[in-house]
Design a protein around this motif. Sequence first.
Motif, mmCIF file in Angstrom:
data_model
loop_
_atom_site.group_PDB
_atom_site.id
_atom_site.type_symbol
_atom_site.label_atom_id
_atom_site.label_comp_id
_atom_site.label_asym_id
_atom_site.label_seq_id
_atom_site.Cartn_x
_atom_site.Cartn_y
_atom_site.Cartn_z
ATOM 1 N N GLY A 52 93.603 46.255 73.205
ATOM 2 C CA GLY A 52 92.340 45.554 73.427
ATOM 3 C C GLY A 52 91.333 46.325 74.270
ATOM 4 N N GLN A 53 91.459 47.645 74.320
ATOM 5 C CA GLN A 53 90.561 48.439 75.175
ATOM 6 C C GLN A 53 89.256 48.748 74.440
ATOM 7 N N TRP A 54 88.173 48.815 75.228
ATOM 8 C CA TRP A 54 86.870 49.236 74.701
ATOM 9 C C TRP A 54 86.054 49.787 75.863
ATOM 10 N N GLY A 55 84.878 50.341 75.566
ATOM 11 C CA GLY A 55 84.106 51.036 76.592
ATOM 12 C C GLY A 55 83.746 50.187 77.796
ATOM 13 N N GLY A 56 83.559 48.902 77.576
ATOM 14 C CA GLY A 56 83.134 48.034 78.666
ATOM 15 C C GLY A 56 84.171 47.848 79.758
ATOM 16 N N LEU A 57 85.375 48.363 79.571
ATOM 17 C CA LEU A 57 86.419 48.235 80.593
ATOM 18 C C LEU A 57 86.526 49.490 81.460
ATOM 19 N N ALA A 58 85.737 50.520 81.131
ATOM 20 C CA ALA A 58 85.898 51.811 81.800
ATOM 21 C C ALA A 58 85.647 51.723 83.302
ATOM 22 N N HIS A 59 84.541 51.099 83.699
ATOM 23 C CA HIS A 59 84.194 51.100 85.124
ATOM 24 C C HIS A 59 85.233 50.361 85.951
ATOM 25 N N ALA A 60 85.627 49.194 85.475
ATOM 26 C CA ALA A 60 86.619 48.415 86.235
ATOM 27 C C ALA A 60 87.956 49.152 86.289
ATOM 28 N N THR A 61 88.312 49.812 85.174
ATOM 29 C CA THR A 61 89.579 50.546 85.158
ATOM 30 C C THR A 61 89.529 51.709 86.136
ATOM 31 N N TYR A 62 88.435 52.474 86.054
ATOM 32 C CA TYR A 62 88.350 53.669 86.909
ATOM 33 C C TYR A 62 88.321 53.270 88.381
ATOM 34 N N GLU A 63 87.585 52.197 88.667
ATOM 35 C CA GLU A 63 87.517 51.763 90.060
ATOM 36 C C GLU A 63 88.913 51.354 90.560
ATOM 37 N N ALA A 64 89.684 50.741 89.692
ATOM 38 C CA ALA A 64 91.003 50.259 90.111
ATOM 39 C C ALA A 64 92.031 51.377 90.209
ATOM 40 N N VAL A 65 91.972 52.368 89.311
ATOM 41 C CA VAL A 65 93.036 53.389 89.313
ATOM 42 C C VAL A 65 92.616 54.672 90.032
ATOM 43 N N GLY A 66 91.314 54.953 90.099
ATOM 44 C CA GLY A 66 90.839 56.099 90.877
ATOM 45 C C GLY A 66 91.256 57.449 90.345
ATOM 46 N N THR A 67 91.561 57.539 89.072
ATOM 47 C CA THR A 67 91.916 58.832 88.483
ATOM 48 C C THR A 67 91.448 58.864 87.036
ATOM 49 N N THR A 68 91.276 60.088 86.532
ATOM 50 C CA THR A 68 90.997 60.230 85.099
ATOM 51 C C THR A 68 92.197 60.860 84.383
ATOM 52 N N ASP A 69 93.290 61.021 85.091
ATOM 53 C CA ASP A 69 94.492 61.544 84.440
ATOM 54 C C ASP A 69 95.140 60.433 83.625
ATOM 55 N N LEU A 70 94.401 59.975 82.654
ATOM 56 C CA LEU A 70 94.790 58.829 81.825
ATOM 57 C C LEU A 70 94.469 59.143 80.376
ATOM 58 N N LEU A 71 95.248 58.588 79.492
ATOM 59 C CA LEU A 71 94.906 58.603 78.075
ATOM 60 C C LEU A 71 94.513 57.171 77.734
ATOM 61 N N VAL A 72 93.218 56.981 77.448
ATOM 62 C CA VAL A 72 92.714 55.625 77.198
ATOM 63 C C VAL A 72 92.496 55.467 75.699
ATOM 64 N N LEU A 73 93.208 54.537 75.113
ATOM 65 C CA LEU A 73 93.188 54.371 73.658
ATOM 66 C C LEU A 73 92.509 53.071 73.270
ATOM 67 N N SER A 74 91.610 53.205 72.347
ATOM 68 C CA SER A 74 90.876 52.046 71.873
ATOM 69 C C SER A 74 90.969 52.037 70.345
ATOM 70 N N GLY A 75 91.692 51.069 69.823
ATOM 71 C CA GLY A 75 91.852 50.967 68.368
ATOM 72 C C GLY A 75 90.738 50.131 67.783
ATOM 73 N N GLY A 76 90.885 48.794 67.896
ATOM 74 C CA GLY A 76 89.825 47.884 67.438
ATOM 75 C C GLY A 76 88.500 48.191 68.122
ATOM 76 N N GLY A 77 88.550 48.619 69.383
ATOM 77 C CA GLY A 77 87.345 48.897 70.157
ATOM 78 C C GLY A 77 86.558 50.091 69.648
ATOM 79 N N ILE A 78 87.174 50.935 68.841
ATOM 80 C CA ILE A 78 86.462 52.059 68.210
ATOM 81 C C ILE A 78 86.203 51.755 66.729
ATOM 82 N N HIS A 79 87.267 51.384 66.020
ATOM 83 C CA HIS A 79 87.099 51.149 64.571
ATOM 84 C C HIS A 79 86.312 49.877 64.276
#
Length: 432
Positions: free
Chosen positions: A357-384
Amino acid sequence: MSISPASAFPAPAFTPGAYVTATYIIETSLPLEHAAEVLAGEQSTGTFVRVERESDAVRARFAAQVVSIDEIPPTAASALPGSVGDPALRRRARMRLRFPLDNFGPSLPNLLAAVAGNLFEMKELAAIRLVDLDLPQAFADRYAGPAFGIAGTRALMNRPTGAMLGTIIKPSIGLSPAELAEVVGELAAAGVDFIKDDELQGNGPASPLADRVAAVMPVLERHADRTGTKPMYAFNITDDIGRLEANHDLVVAAGGTCVMACINMVGLAGLEYLRTKSSVPIHGHRAMLGAMARSDQVGIAFGAWQKLARLSGADHLHTNGISNKFYESDAEVLAAIDAVRTPLLGLTPTVPVLSSGQWGGLAHATYEAVGTTDLLVLSGGGIHGHPDGAAAGVASMRDAWASAERGEPAEEAFAASEPLRRASERFGPVRV
Ligand SMILES: O=C(O)[C@H](O)COP(=O)(O)O
Ligand SMILES: [Mg+2]
């Protein structure tokens, strides 16, 4: 049939003084100390009755020991079927048990028989959940863990910094290999770092693995020739253990840079086997984890399970993402990401994979919470499912993460990026 020489089966070395400590949440209607002792006994030297040769010396060396019992508030959940005792007396506790390593040696399957075997069936327990494992260094001496991890994955996909952004092919199943190749071409042109088969797309007759590899890899190779970057495609090679090596070889021979395995379907031993054969990163999907981890009453929590998956060689490991389409709360997801990022016995760091259920609108909240970009963020429905197509979906993810990494407020990204604004029309407001 030839007989293997004895040297092929070296006796495991004794490691006196080395222990595995397992943490459980238990419930019982019996006195807590009694239930803990029954559990420790059943999972080491004991049985339902003291037997003649269970001497004090045997116990001193091999018995599991109760390290601590801390009572915690009960839940409203019902007791596991068949549990004994007066329900009115039921209590709940966090309990730590120490198992001598010499009971099983540094072998994950045999470890599990002790710390997560018959104990789920004990009638003395109204609930039992394995929530953590402290493992000694001997496990990392035997298990190599990830071969590529974060640094190796970044190098292969040519994304040295920033969040690694990817997608799952959707629809998960139903596309022909030729249609798949078209989608992959579009995603690559849009600048995606990573693409994966869905866990539902294995090796069915409508889109066999060999045909997918043959259709997808030339597209990626052509893109790499033009741009110098080959997006990583994780082909789902999940199958019987005896087929994993051939499936892997098929992908690598065609220039593929990643294989995916559903860890629970091939088992930890299957994953470890694949690790010994693989020359590319292993993308570890956690499908079926809910059967073990979802209940408060029974099973194995992600925190314990992920250690086993990392030891077995998962370069990438699904953690779920915030605001996901499944049952986990954001707090549980963030704890899972944190668990995967916590160093483990000196192993190469595994990449947490944020998906569902990931999409671009979750980026800021995710980054603020985890504080790293060493992540693989996958968006299926959120891209297609982006209203303007998959390429716009990729752009919306890239814009959102770039803005989050710059430390901008989410509203700024929303105002500046048309693809992100359009995504929010479909997927909801940007999370701040
Ligand atoms: O395999 C996955 O990670 C899921 O299928 C995620 O798909 P979604 O982004 O469409 O929820
Ligand atoms: Mg999926």
